[in-house]
Design a protein around this motif. Structure first.
Motif, PDB file in Angstrom:
ATOM      1  N   THR A  25       6.671 -19.930  47.731  1.00  0.00           N
ATOM      2  CA  THR A  25       8.073 -20.350  47.737  1.00  0.00           C
ATOM      3  C   THR A  25       8.976 -19.227  48.240  1.00  0.00           C
ATOM      4  OG1 THR A  25       7.650 -21.829  45.874  1.00  0.00           O
ATOM      5  CG2 THR A  25       9.944 -21.272  46.322  1.00  0.00           C
ATOM      6  N   LYS A  26       8.750 -18.011  47.756  1.00  0.00           N
ATOM      7  CA  LYS A  26       9.570 -16.865  48.180  1.00  0.00           C
ATOM      8  C   LYS A  26       9.320 -16.554  49.647  1.00  0.00           C
ATOM      9  CE  LYS A  26      12.490 -13.600  47.417  1.00  0.00           C
ATOM     10  NZ  LYS A  26      13.898 -13.929  47.162  1.00  0.00           N
ATOM     11  N   PHE A  27       8.078 -16.651  50.085  1.00  0.00           N
ATOM     12  CA  PHE A  27       7.749 -16.403  51.489  1.00  0.00           C
ATOM     13  C   PHE A  27       8.471 -17.404  52.397  1.00  0.00           C
ATOM     14  CE2 PHE A  27       5.160 -17.010  55.305  1.00  0.00           C
ATOM     15  CZ  PHE A  27       5.127 -15.715  55.783  1.00  0.00           C
ATOM     16  N   GLU A  28       8.446 -18.683  52.027  1.00  0.00           N
ATOM     17  CA  GLU A  28       9.135 -19.720  52.807  1.00  0.00           C
ATOM     18  C   GLU A  28      10.631 -19.424  52.885  1.00  0.00           C
ATOM     19  OE1 GLU A  28       8.353 -23.788  51.629  1.00  0.00           O
ATOM     20  OE2 GLU A  28       6.258 -23.319  51.216  1.00  0.00           O
ATOM     21  N   GLU A  29      11.209 -19.066  51.747  1.00  0.00           N
ATOM     22  CA  GLU A  29      12.641 -18.767  51.675  1.00  0.00           C
ATOM     23  C   GLU A  29      13.016 -17.605  52.594  1.00  0.00           C
ATOM     24  OE1 GLU A  29      14.881 -16.843  48.029  1.00  0.00           O
ATOM     25  OE2 GLU A  29      14.158 -18.850  47.508  1.00  0.00           O
ATOM     26  N   MET A  30      12.244 -16.525  52.527  1.00  0.00           N
ATOM     27  CA  MET A  30      12.533 -15.345  53.343  1.00  0.00           C
ATOM     28  C   MET A  30      12.314 -15.628  54.830  1.00  0.00           C
ATOM     29  SD  MET A  30      11.208 -12.197  51.030  1.00  0.00           S
ATOM     30  CE  MET A  30      12.132 -11.002  51.958  1.00  0.00           C
ATOM     31  N   ALA A  31      11.276 -16.380  55.157  1.00  0.00           N
ATOM     32  CA  ALA A  31      10.999 -16.713  56.551  1.00  0.00           C
ATOM     33  C   ALA A  31      12.141 -17.522  57.151  1.00  0.00           C
ATOM     34  CB  ALA A  31       9.685 -17.475  56.655  1.00  0.00           C
ATOM     35  N   LYS A  32      12.675 -18.447  56.372  1.00  0.00           N
ATOM     36  CA  LYS A  32      13.802 -19.258  56.842  1.00  0.00           C
ATOM     37  C   LYS A  32      15.053 -18.398  57.018  1.00  0.00           C
ATOM     38  CE  LYS A  32      11.994 -23.510  54.893  1.00  0.00           C
ATOM     39  NZ  LYS A  32      12.045 -24.454  53.777  1.00  0.00           N
ATOM     40  N   GLU A  33      15.323 -17.509  56.051  1.00  0.00           N
ATOM     41  CA  GLU A  33      16.484 -16.612  56.137  1.00  0.00           C
ATOM     42  C   GLU A  33      16.383 -15.702  57.358  1.00  0.00           C
ATOM     43  OE1 GLU A  33      16.863 -14.462  52.459  1.00  0.00           O
ATOM     44  OE2 GLU A  33      17.178 -16.295  51.303  1.00  0.00           O
ATOM     45  N   ALA A  34      15.165 -15.296  57.680  1.00  0.00           N
ATOM     46  CA  ALA A  34      14.932 -14.388  58.806  1.00  0.00           C
ATOM     47  C   ALA A  34      15.016 -15.109  60.152  1.00  0.00           C
ATOM     48  CB  ALA A  34      13.556 -13.738  58.667  1.00  0.00           C
ATOM     49  N   GLY A  35      14.972 -16.426  60.134  1.00  0.00           N
ATOM     50  CA  GLY A  35      14.954 -17.182  61.381  1.00  0.00           C
ATOM     51  C   GLY A  35      13.611 -17.072  62.074  1.00  0.00           C
ATOM     52  N   ALA A  36      12.548 -16.939  61.279  1.00  0.00           N
ATOM     53  CA  ALA A  36      11.207 -16.729  61.814  1.00  0.00           C
ATOM     54  C   ALA A  36      10.341 -17.986  61.779  1.00  0.00           C
ATOM     55  CB  ALA A  36      10.517 -15.607  61.026  1.00  0.00           C
ATOM     56  N   VAL A  37      10.929 -19.131  61.464  1.00  0.00           N
ATOM     57  CA  VAL A  37      10.162 -20.364  61.301  1.00  0.00           C
ATOM     58  C   VAL A  37      10.170 -21.191  62.585  1.00  0.00           C
ATOM     59  CG1 VAL A  37       9.963 -22.512  59.986  1.00  0.00           C
ATOM     60  CG2 VAL A  37      10.678 -20.411  58.836  1.00  0.00           C
ATOM     61  N   TYR A  38       8.998 -21.642  62.974  1.00  0.00           N
ATOM     62  CA  TYR A  38       8.824 -22.509  64.142  1.00  0.00           C
ATOM     63  C   TYR A  38       8.178 -23.799  63.652  1.00  0.00           C
ATOM     64  CZ  TYR A  38       9.502 -18.344  67.020  1.00  0.00           C
ATOM     65  OH  TYR A  38      10.024 -17.225  67.614  1.00  0.00           O
ATOM     66  N   LYS A  39       8.735 -24.932  64.039  1.00  0.00           N
ATOM     67  CA  LYS A  39       8.179 -26.213  63.624  1.00  0.00           C
ATOM     68  C   LYS A  39       7.746 -26.996  64.846  1.00  0.00           C
ATOM     69  CE  LYS A  39       8.887 -30.123  60.629  1.00  0.00           C
ATOM     70  NZ  LYS A  39       9.777 -30.883  59.775  1.00  0.00           N
ATOM     71  N   LEU A  40       6.484 -27.365  64.877  1.00  0.00           N
ATOM     72  CA  LEU A  40       5.898 -28.149  65.959  1.00  0.00           C
ATOM     73  C   LEU A  40       5.341 -29.423  65.337  1.00  0.00           C
ATOM     74  CD1 LEU A  40       3.848 -25.129  67.271  1.00  0.00           C
ATOM     75  CD2 LEU A  40       5.961 -25.941  68.273  1.00  0.00           C
TER      76      LEU A  40
END
Length: 65
Positions: A25-40
């Motif tokens: 959960t924390k990893f997902e939150e930080m990844a989203k805050e960082a703008g590091a998430v890619y959705k395909l």
């Protein structure tokens, strides 16, 4: 210098949480805050290079006297 070298640039949430030693959960939150998430479609990947840069902004600088 990094102590652990991640050969992968992109990871899924579960793998990233294990790699960074935190709950998913924390990893997902930080990844989203960082703008590091890619959705395909339904596949979600996190760019570790972007996340690493984001994490560096939280670095504590030792107090200077």
């Amino acid at each position: 210098m990094k102590s652990k070298v991640n050969p992968k640039r992109f990871v899924r949430y579960k793998e990233g949480a294990e790699l960074y030693s935190m709950c998913q959960t924390k990893f997902e939150e930080m990844a989203k805050e960082a703008g590091a998430v890619y959705k395909l479609n339904k596949l979600v990947l996190v760019n570790c290079d972007i996340l690493d840069e984001y994490l560096e902004t939280f670095r504590l600088i030792p107090y200077q006297t």
